[in-house]
Design a protein around this motif. Structure first.
Motif, PDB file in Angstrom:
ATOM      1  N   ALA A   1       0.833  -1.215   0.000  1.00 40.19           N
ATOM      2  CA  ALA A   1       0.000   0.000   0.000  1.00 40.19           C
ATOM      3  C   ALA A   1       0.865   1.261   0.000  1.00 40.19           C
ATOM      4  CB  ALA A   1      -0.928  -0.008   1.214  1.00 40.19           C
ATOM      5  N   ASP A   2       1.970   1.244   0.783  1.00 41.38           N
ATOM      6  CA  ASP A   2       2.878   2.398   0.818  1.00 41.38           C
ATOM      7  C   ASP A   2       3.539   2.628  -0.533  1.00 41.38           C
ATOM      8  OD1 ASP A   2       2.299   2.733   3.505  1.00 41.38           O
ATOM      9  OD2 ASP A   2       4.095   1.652   4.192  1.00 41.38           O
TER      10      ASP A   2
ATOM     11  N   ARG B   1       2.377   1.649  -3.527  1.00 37.85           N
ATOM     12  CA  ARG B   1       1.376   2.115  -4.494  1.00 37.85           C
ATOM     13  C   ARG B   1       1.029   3.580  -4.262  1.00 37.85           C
ATOM     14  NH1 ARG B   1       0.345  -1.571  -7.995  1.00 37.85           N
ATOM     15  NH2 ARG B   1       0.400  -3.764  -7.403  1.00 37.85           N
ATOM     16  N   LYS B   2       1.001   4.003  -3.007  1.00 43.56           N
ATOM     17  CA  LYS B   2       0.738   5.407  -2.697  1.00 43.56           C
ATOM     18  C   LYS B   2       1.872   6.292  -3.236  1.00 43.56           C
ATOM     19  CE  LYS B   2      -0.176   8.567   1.098  1.00 43.56           C
ATOM     20  NZ  LYS B   2      -0.219   8.738   2.548  1.00 43.56           N
ATOM     21  N   ALA B   3       3.118   5.828  -3.077  1.00 42.92           N
ATOM     22  CA  ALA B   3       4.269   6.585  -3.580  1.00 42.92           C
ATOM     23  C   ALA B   3       4.285   6.626  -5.102  1.00 42.92           C
ATOM     24  CB  ALA B   3       5.566   5.974  -3.057  1.00 42.92           C
TER      25      ALA B   3
ATOM     26  N   THR C   1       1.601   6.803  -7.001  1.00 44.23           N
ATOM     27  CA  THR C   1       0.474   7.583  -7.507  1.00 44.23           C
ATOM     28  C   THR C   1       0.956   8.981  -7.896  1.00 44.23           C
ATOM     29  OG1 THR C   1      -0.994   6.396  -6.024  1.00 44.23           O
ATOM     30  CG2 THR C   1      -1.836   8.439  -6.963  1.00 44.23           C
TER      31      THR C   1
ATOM     32  N   ARG D   1       1.043  12.881  -8.444  1.00 43.02           N
ATOM     33  CA  ARG D   1       0.396  13.995  -7.750  1.00 43.02           C
ATOM     34  C   ARG D   1       0.814  15.297  -8.418  1.00 43.02           C
ATOM     35  NH1 ARG D   1       4.346  11.848  -4.545  1.00 43.02           N
ATOM     36  NH2 ARG D   1       5.978  13.262  -3.900  1.00 43.02           N
TER      37      ARG D   1
END
Length: 127
Positions: free
Chosen positions: A110-111, A113-115, A117, A119
């Motif tokens: 999850a970490d 995949r968040k990184a 994404t 922005r």
């Protein structure tokens, strides 16, 4: 195991080559070499070759898969589109949290995949 060199051991058992040991356990030969260097897998010189006992290879306790929800640096690199070394640098800088399980470094998927994404950012103003 095709091309495997097997030799009988004096005390019983069978000597096998390092590539055969790697194939037997489903790891790379480099991993077998590391285990030998760390003293976790005894090695012997047999007829000019470095060999290990088949029973010792089968007795090794190797992690089979990362814990649920955790991925390796290599898997994280594929998600992020970079190299596993770059992921290691991100961990060292504190950009990505990681934990060690069984001597290996893992990251929360999850970490990662968040990184990964995208922005929106505003470029700095020129003076």
């Amino acid at each position: 195991m095709s091309g495997t060199i097997r030799r009988p051991a004096p005390e019983g058992g069978t000597f096998i080559t390092r590539p055969a040991a790697a194939e037997l356990r489903g790891v790379t030969r480099r991993r077998i070499d590391t285990l030998i260097q760390q003293g976790k897998l005894p090695a012997y010189e047999v007829a000019g070759r470095v060999m290990v006992l088949e029973a010792d290879v089968l007795a090794l306790e190797l992690p089979t898969a990362p814990p649920e929800g955790w991925i390796s640096r290599h898997a994280a690199a594929k998600i992020l589109g970079c190299t596993h070394r770059a992921v290691g640098l991100m961990v060292a800088r504190g950009d990505l949290p990681a934990e060690e399980f069984g001597g290996r470094l893992y990251l929360r998927e999850a970490d990662v995949r968040k990184a990964a994404t995208p922005r929106r950012v505003i470029p700095p103003r020129r003076r």
